[in-house]
Every structure is written in C-alpha cells, then in structure tokens.
Design a protein around this motif. Structure first.
Motif, mmCIF file in Angstrom:
data_model
loop_
_atom_site.group_PDB
_atom_site.id
_atom_site.type_symbol
_atom_site.label_atom_id
_atom_site.label_comp_id
_atom_site.label_asym_id
_atom_site.label_seq_id
_atom_site.Cartn_x
_atom_site.Cartn_y
_atom_site.Cartn_z
ATOM 1 N N TRP A 43 -12.572 17.971 9.198
ATOM 2 C CA TRP A 43 -13.204 16.692 9.526
ATOM 3 C C TRP A 43 -13.542 15.996 8.214
ATOM 4 N N ILE A 44 -12.952 14.837 7.974
ATOM 5 C CA ILE A 44 -13.257 14.084 6.755
ATOM 6 C C ILE A 44 -14.617 13.415 6.948
ATOM 7 N N MET A 45 -15.484 13.540 5.938
ATOM 8 C CA MET A 45 -16.855 13.035 6.078
ATOM 9 C C MET A 45 -17.112 11.794 5.232
ATOM 10 N N GLY A 46 -16.087 11.212 4.648
ATOM 11 C CA GLY A 46 -16.277 9.998 3.854
ATOM 12 C C GLY A 46 -16.211 10.295 2.365
ATOM 13 N N ARG A 47 -16.381 9.249 1.577
ATOM 14 C CA ARG A 47 -16.292 9.394 0.126
ATOM 15 C C ARG A 47 -17.509 10.144 -0.428
ATOM 16 N N ILE A 48 -17.299 10.928 -1.465
ATOM 17 C CA ILE A 48 -18.393 11.672 -2.096
ATOM 18 C C ILE A 48 -19.536 10.729 -2.489
ATOM 19 N N TRP A 98 0.848 -1.197 0.000
ATOM 20 C CA TRP A 98 0.000 0.000 0.000
ATOM 21 C C TRP A 98 0.879 1.242 0.000
ATOM 22 N N ILE A 99 0.276 2.373 -0.316
ATOM 23 C CA ILE A 99 1.053 3.621 -0.334
ATOM 24 C C ILE A 99 1.628 3.913 1.045
ATOM 25 N N THR A 100 0.910 3.546 2.100
ATOM 26 C CA THR A 100 1.425 3.821 3.449
ATOM 27 C C THR A 100 2.755 3.103 3.663
ATOM 28 N N GLY A 101 2.859 1.892 3.136
ATOM 29 C CA GLY A 101 4.121 1.169 3.228
ATOM 30 C C GLY A 101 5.219 1.806 2.375
ATOM 31 N N GLY A 153 -0.293 6.952 15.672
ATOM 32 C CA GLY A 153 -0.836 7.473 14.423
ATOM 33 C C GLY A 153 -1.951 6.584 13.900
ATOM 34 N N SER A 154 -2.788 7.187 13.050
ATOM 35 C CA SER A 154 -3.902 6.457 12.448
ATOM 36 C C SER A 154 -4.018 6.854 10.982
ATOM 37 N N VAL A 155 -4.360 5.906 10.130
ATOM 38 C CA VAL A 155 -4.479 6.184 8.702
ATOM 39 C C VAL A 155 -5.386 5.167 8.006
ATOM 40 N N GLY A 156 -6.046 5.604 6.946
ATOM 41 C CA GLY A 156 -6.754 4.674 6.075
ATOM 42 C C GLY A 156 -8.239 4.911 6.021
ATOM 43 N N GLU A 157 -8.815 5.286 7.154
ATOM 44 C CA GLU A 157 -10.236 5.585 7.243
ATOM 45 C C GLU A 157 -10.374 6.632 8.336
ATOM 46 N N GLY A 158 -11.559 7.197 8.438
ATOM 47 C CA GLY A 158 -11.817 8.038 9.589
ATOM 48 C C GLY A 158 -11.782 7.175 10.839
ATOM 49 N N ILE A 159 -11.283 7.744 11.921
ATOM 50 C CA ILE A 159 -11.297 6.993 13.169
ATOM 51 C C ILE A 159 -12.461 7.529 14.002
ATOM 52 N N GLY A 207 -8.221 -2.955 4.511
ATOM 53 C CA GLY A 207 -9.026 -2.735 5.709
ATOM 54 C C GLY A 207 -10.072 -1.646 5.635
ATOM 55 N N LYS A 208 -10.348 -1.133 4.452
ATOM 56 C CA LYS A 208 -11.384 -0.104 4.349
ATOM 57 C C LYS A 208 -12.748 -0.760 4.117
ATOM 58 N N ILE A 209 -13.747 -0.262 4.830
ATOM 59 C CA ILE A 209 -15.100 -0.786 4.653
ATOM 60 C C ILE A 209 -15.591 -0.473 3.238
ATOM 61 N N TRP A 214 -4.673 12.260 7.267
ATOM 62 C CA TRP A 214 -5.494 12.103 6.058
ATOM 63 C C TRP A 214 -4.632 12.269 4.817
ATOM 64 N N TRP A 215 -4.696 11.307 3.951
ATOM 65 C CA TRP A 215 -3.998 11.408 2.656
ATOM 66 C C TRP A 215 -4.426 10.254 1.767
ATOM 67 N N GLN A 216 -3.832 10.155 0.573
ATOM 68 C CA GLN A 216 -4.252 9.176 -0.430
ATOM 69 C C GLN A 216 -3.038 8.636 -1.197
ATOM 70 N N GLY A 261 -12.094 13.344 -3.995
ATOM 71 C CA GLY A 261 -13.101 12.285 -3.939
ATOM 72 C C GLY A 261 -13.690 12.095 -2.553
ATOM 73 N N ASP A 262 -13.167 12.830 -1.568
ATOM 74 C CA ASP A 262 -13.712 12.786 -0.205
ATOM 75 C C ASP A 262 -14.513 14.056 0.062
ATOM 76 N N ASN A 263 -15.439 13.963 1.009
ATOM 77 C CA ASN A 263 -16.095 15.143 1.542
ATOM 78 C C ASN A 263 -15.448 15.527 2.865
HETATM 79 C C1 7RM Z 1 -3.308 6.562 2.934
HETATM 80 C C2 7RM Z 1 -4.460 5.867 2.232
HETATM 81 C C3 7RM Z 1 -7.338 7.056 0.489
HETATM 82 C C4 7RM Z 1 -8.708 7.275 1.100
HETATM 83 C C5 7RM Z 1 -9.013 8.731 1.339
HETATM 84 C C6 7RM Z 1 -10.063 8.622 2.440
HETATM 85 C C7 7RM Z 1 -9.561 7.483 3.282
HETATM 86 C C8 7RM Z 1 -7.366 7.809 4.491
HETATM 87 C C9 7RM Z 1 -8.019 8.886 6.264
HETATM 88 C C10 7RM Z 1 -9.152 8.641 5.462
HETATM 89 C C11 7RM Z 1 -10.508 9.716 6.980
HETATM 90 C C12 7RM Z 1 -8.208 9.586 7.506
HETATM 91 N N1 7RM Z 1 -4.458 5.944 0.881
HETATM 92 N N2 7RM Z 1 -8.708 7.971 4.374
HETATM 93 N N3 7RM Z 1 -6.943 8.351 5.650
HETATM 94 N N4 7RM Z 1 -10.379 9.049 5.823
HETATM 95 N N5 7RM Z 1 -9.467 9.978 7.805
HETATM 96 N N6 7RM Z 1 -7.194 9.848 8.342
HETATM 97 O O1 7RM Z 1 -5.304 5.310 2.896
HETATM 98 O O2 7RM Z 1 -5.393 5.734 -1.395
HETATM 99 O O3 7RM Z 1 -5.529 3.830 0.088
HETATM 100 O O4 7RM Z 1 -7.000 5.687 0.431
HETATM 101 O O5 7RM Z 1 -8.768 6.671 2.395
HETATM 102 O O6 7RM Z 1 -11.307 8.286 1.891
HETATM 103 O O7 7RM Z 1 -9.485 9.339 0.157
HETATM 104 S S1 7RM Z 1 -5.590 5.253 -0.054
#
Ligand code: 7RM
Length: 656
Positions: free
Chosen positions: A524-529, A322-325, A397-403, A619-621, A426-428, A512-514
C-alpha cells in the motif's frame, strides 16, 4: 474500512489507520485467457527471478528484443551505476517497428488517433515504419547525429510518437517537454540538455481553442543558444511566424526524403531519452534512460500488466510528455505489436462524455488513466458514462497517484461494469516502467493497493534507521536490486543522482514514497515521504485520511497536510472539493465521518472547502503548496509545474 488498533510507534515507522477488507479475484473468464492464471504461477515466476536475476533478465532480453549483436554480459553493477546487456547492439525503433513488420504485422494498425476536433487516422506498422524512417532522414539532413539531444514540444499527434521513434532510430536522444509548459521551462530544459534541434507544431487544440505552440517556442528559442534549427508540424494551420534559416516546415522537409532509413546498430547502454521531472524544490532533473534495458522493461511490463492480447485496442490517456506516455503509449505497446489509441484533447470537450464516446466508437478493450481523471468523472456525474456502451472494456488501469478506495469502486462498477480487473500500477519516471501492480489474471485486487512487485523487483520498507520495519508498519519504500528499466543517472549531475536516490539508505534505491505491506504481502503506497503528518508523535500518511474523506458521498476530492499545532506538534488541515454545496453542518459531519472511519487521531482540525486543488500538469495534487497555505506561510519552492496558477490565488482568498 474499519477502526485500527495499533498506534505504538517505533523509530521512523508510520502508523496505519485504514484497513481495507474487500478482495476482488479475477473472473474465471478473464483468468482463462490471461498470461498468468493463478497466484502460484505468478509466485513461481517471481521466485525464479529473485533466485537468479541474471539468468532471468538474460533470458528475457534474448527472447524479447532484437539483437544485431548479442550481448556478452547481462549486468555490470557498481552501485549506483548499472549497465545492462553489455556488448549487445539493438535499436528501440527497430524493436517497435521493423521487428513487428518482419513478424507479419505490417498491415496491423499501430496507432489509432483522434484529434480533439474529431478527425481520425489509422496508421499501420508498415506506414509507421516508413514515416519514422522518413523523419529520421530529416533529422540526419539537419545534422543530427547519435548522442545529439532533440527537444520535442508537440501536441498528442502521431507525429509526436514519430519524432521520438525517429530519434531512437538514429541514436539521437529525445527530450520531450509537455506542450503545456512555459517558454521559461522549455528554455531551462533545452539549456540543461544542450539541445541542438527543436521540434514543435504551429499549435494544438485544447477545449475547442487553438493554442499557438510556436509562439511559446519562439520565446524559448530566444534563450536557447544551443538550438540550431526548429522543425514545425502544421497541425492547426494558424498564422505562424517562421525565422528564415532556423525554422522549417515538417512536411516540406519530409517530402524531400526517402521513406527508408535502416535503424542504427546501437550499444545497449546508448542514451535513449532524457525526461525532466520537477524535484519538489529546485531545478528540474533530467532523468536519463538508455536503450536496451529500458526497452525490454517497458515491453515486458506492458505485456504482463495489461495482459496483452493480439486483438486489444489499448488506450493509455497519458500525454507523451510524461513517462507514462513514453513507456505505455510508445515504447512498451509498440514493441509488443499492440494497437494503441492516441487522443489529442481534453476529456470534457465538447462534453464530459468524450472519453466514453471514444471507448464506444473504437471498441477500446484496455483503458489506462489517472486517479485525477477518475475523480473528475465522478464529479461530472454518472449520466455521461451511462449514455455509452462500454462493454468492449476488459481491463482498467490507474497510475500517477494513489487511487482512493471510493474512486476505485466507482471505476470498477461504473466504467468496468463490475467485470474488469483494475491494475493499480505504482512506478516513477526514474523506474522506467511499472514496479508494482496486480497481474490481472493472477492476483486478486484490493481497492487502493498496488498489490505485488513485478518479477525481478525486490521492494523493501525501511525505517529512519535503515532497518526493515515490521510487516504491517509503514516506512520508506526502497528497491533492493537493480532492474533493466532503472534510470542511469541525472543528466549532467551525477552527484545529485547519488545523493537523492542512493545515500539515505546505502545500497538501495530510495523511491521517496512511503509504503506498508499488509498481512497478505500486499503493498500500500502511503504518499511521499515529505508529506507525512506527525500528530502527537503518530506519523500518519496523507492517503489514508484523504481516502476516509473521499468515502463521504458529498466529497469529490481531498488533500490533507500538517500544520503547526502547539499541543500536538502538527494538526491535520484538509482541503476538500465537493460534489454539491458546502455548509457548516457538512464540515462537522466530515470531521465525524473521518473519526468514525479511521479514528480520532486522524480527525482533521481544519476543513477548507475549495473549488479546486493545486495540481501538477500531470494531475498530481501538490500538497507542498497547501502546506504553506494551511500554516499561513508565504509560498516557498518551485511552482513552475503548477497546472493552474489561479487555484493558489483562490485558495488564499478563501482564507478568512
Ligand atoms: C508513473 C508516474 C511518481 C510518483 C510516485 C508516487 C506517485 C505513481 C502511483 C503513485 C500511489 C500509484 N511517474 N504514484 N503511481 N502513488 N499509487 N499507483 O506517475 O515520476 O510522474 O511520479 O507518483 O508518489 O513516486 S512520476
């Protein structure tokens, strides 16, 4: 959380129903040693970058990368095409290895590795430089040149990082494919990229079992005509079929090569890697990153966000697939001369306390993991955590989804002992590195918020009309100015790059996120559009309703989606996994709980208890799949990234 007020809606804005009041300033002790010690310090740095981004990034690049030839132009920006640090020559492998050895860190441990069965290895920067050089010579021997694509399908062993850095050393482009993907997925990616060489291993350990990776690769290679050779790392020692002329053992090839290989002097914009991400539908996109800008961005964001200290034992639990790695196991921390911990296996093998055993054993100081893991730990029970001494930890640290705020609080208290700041990053894949996160010594945290943008990053929240929404309202999260770590395109499909990221809101990068910004300027990240739910004309974000559900003590995990409703347009369907047993009372109780926490509008019509949620392999829902189930539709779209196919079948069976 408390009841929210304003439900009036203007074009394309999203309602917010959650108000989080808790604020956690960094402890004085943490602040005293950190790089950024106050909000003012952060703000000054941030403002300077906004005022003159060219001067800012130019100074960063000169100071923090090694240049064989200095660059002459900082940025060439012809939207949506960016080129950074033109005229310069550098090398990411040099920046990760040689630069550190030359700076006197040759004997410092670069990688501490633990295999799932429990063996451990420590590799110094000098040893890593030699291993990488030796394997770079293997690549050359196999006819790999700058610009050639090398496909990597390997377990989380040091050799995976060595393979990536060996490619970088000679200018070959790596395409790492997570070692859980199918033969089909490998072949698709190999063909799209035109990969010339495959790297793999005989197998890997997962929950005590051997997975024979090479067998999967053999199937993939029968459909990957561009791949000429395959190098196989002996990891588990199982019986492994080798095709004469095509397949070679890693150790046999390596033993014949010298352990020196000077790093190629590469143009700043020479391609570093492709990393495939699944679009929500359709064929996977090869996200393209280049050398200097990516390397600089990964390094600096690592140092800022993780407040890197020379004696840290830093553990990012993400796989290099994954990009995080890529950014926070390999390029960021190694460029910064950090000691990185790498673990091969599952978090619950041989028992649910494996992570905490590792933290205790190696005295880990910084831990970076994902909400999906945190929610699993909560479900498994505190006793696994309490068995271990986690006092070495200073930052989480936390990454990948909203916590969800509830999971944040658990992480803070149970893992962080109440003393460790949490960086919700938060990043992609597309952004290359972290875009928004607290700088832990400077910015007080709020559970569930990624807080503020990093220096050089200018987020904008816009409505459907492309105009910025009012402070406090939700909208599409865009990025207004180019940054060095940004993707340079989609491999072989520049039109898709333009369409997907730069068309809906002209001149800005569409994430692509709100998101929304609160009155303190926190994001505050609100999820995918695509996941927004429209109830009676009110557009609601998934995460807020999910967080309300997760704040109930019986709930482990929740995913909400919209389903068609004749009266309201859409009604909310919630899929919930529990910490204990299900009951009819609990179902009622949960509906009331959401109503009380965030209001009647957000109350789910439908609550389904399930033993697991469908997730991607990282691990993303996957709410998209739940949407089909909730509305009784056949599955549509791509399911190749689904981690466990049986989950979908079970969810369908659960339906009355
Ligand atoms: C690093 C990674 C990207 C998508 C992104 C969001 C979601 C990632 C957070 C988050 C809320 C966070 N790259 N996302 N981090 N949402 N809070 N801290 O995950 O390309 O695999 O995914 O993941 O929707 O657009 S990814």
């Amino acid at each position: 959380m408390s009841q929210n007020v304003d439900h009036s809606n203007s074009e394309g804005e999203i309602d917010t129903v959650m108000v989080e009041q808790r604020l956690f300033p960094p402890a004085d002790e943490f602040r005293a040693k950190s790089q950024f010690k106050s909000l003012e310090e952060y703000q000054q740095f941030y403002d300077a970058a906004v005022a003159d981004p060219i001067a800012f990034w130019s100074a960063q690049a000169k100071e923090h990368l090694h240049w064989f030839e200095p660059f002459t132009q900082t940025l060439d920006w012809n939207c949506p095409n960016a080129r950074w640090f033109l005229g310069g020559k550098t090398n990411a492998s040099y920046n990760c290895l040689d630069a550190n050895v030359d700076a006197g860190l040759g004997d410092k441990v670069a990688i501490v590795w633990e295999g799932e069965p429990g063996e451990t290895r420590q590799i110094t920067y000098r040893e890593l430089q030699e291993e990488v050089s030796q394997f770079a010579n293997v690549l050359k021997r196999l006819g790999i040149h700058a610009g050639d694509v090398v496909s990597i399908y390997m377990p989380m062993t040091p050799e995976l990082a060595i393979a990536m850095l060996a490619c970088a050393r000679i200018g070959a482009v790596h395409s790492v494919i997570f070692a859980g993907f199918s033969a089909e997925a490998i072949a698709d990616r190999n063909n799209d990229a035109g990969a010339k060489l495959q790297l793999t291993s005989d197998g890997l350990y997962r929950r005590g079992k051997v997975l024979p990776l090479k067998e999967t690769v053999d199937q993939a290679l029968s459909k990957s005509p561009t791949v000429e050779n395959c190098v196989v790392l002996k990891r588990v020692g199982n019986e492994t079929p080798m095709t004469a002329g095509r397949d070679h053992w890693w150790h046999e090839l390596a033993s014949q090569e010298s352990r020196t290989c000077p790093a190629e002097q590469l143009d700043s914009e020479s391609p570093l890697f492709i990393l495939y991400t699944s679009g929500s539908t359709g064929k996977p996109k090869g996200i393209r990153h280049t050398t200097a800008g990516y390397n600089l961005y990964a390094k600096r964001t690592f140092q800022w966000v993780f407040d890197h200290q020379a004696d840290d034992i830093y553990w990012c639990t993400a796989d290099c697939g994954w990009i995080t790695g890529h950014s926070y196991v390999v390029y960021g921390p190694l460029s910064a001369g950090a000691t990185v911990l790498m673990y091969e296996g599952a978090p619950n093998y041989p028992a649910e306390d494996r992570f905490w055993e590792i933290v205790e054993k190696y005295r880990v100081t910084v831990l970076y993991t994902a909400p999906t893991a945190i929610r699993a730990f909560i479900k498994w029970g505190d006793e696994h955590v309490e068995k271990h001494d986690l006092s070495s930890l200073r930052l989480l640290g936390s990454v990948g989804e909203g916590i969800n705020p509830q999971a944040w609080m658990w992480y803070h208290e149970k893992i962080g002992g109440g003393r460790c700041p949490i960086v919700d990053t938060w990043w992609q894949t597309e952004t290359g590195g972290i875009m928004m996160s607290p700088l832990p010594g400077a910015i007080a945290t709020k559970p569930g918020s990624c807080t503020k943008p990093l220096p050089g990053i200018v987020p904008k929240i816009v409505g459907e009309d492309g105009m910025e929404v009012h402070r406090g309202r939700g909208g599409m999260l865009c990025i207004d100015t180019p940054w060095p770590g940004m993707l340079r395109g989609i491999w072989g499909d520049e039109q898709r790059y333009q369409d997907q990221y730069w068309s809906k809101v002209p001149g800005m990068y569409l994430t692509g996120d709100n998101a929304r910004q609160d009155s303190d300027g926190y994001y505050w990240i609100m999820g995918r559009i695509d996941d927004v739910i429209n109830v009676s004309g009110h557009r609601l974000s998934t995460i807020e309703v999910e967080s309300a559900l997760v704040s109930h003590p019986a709930v482990a995990e929740a995913a909400v989606v919209g389903k068609p409703d004749e009266i309201k347009g859409q009604a909310i369907a919630a899929f919930v996994t529990l910490r204990g047993d299900a009951s009819e009372e609990l179902r009622k109780d949960l509906k009331l709980h959401v109503r009380k926490e965030i209001g009647a509008l957000a109350q789910p019509d439908d609550i389904r208890f399930t033993s697991a949620l469908p997730k991607t392999r990282s691990g993303k829902i996957m709410r998209r799949l739940l949407r089909d189930i909730a509305s009784g539709k056949e599955q549509s779209g791509d399911t190749s990234t689904l981690e466990d196919y049986t989950v979908l079948a079970k969810l369908r069976d659960d339906e009355e």
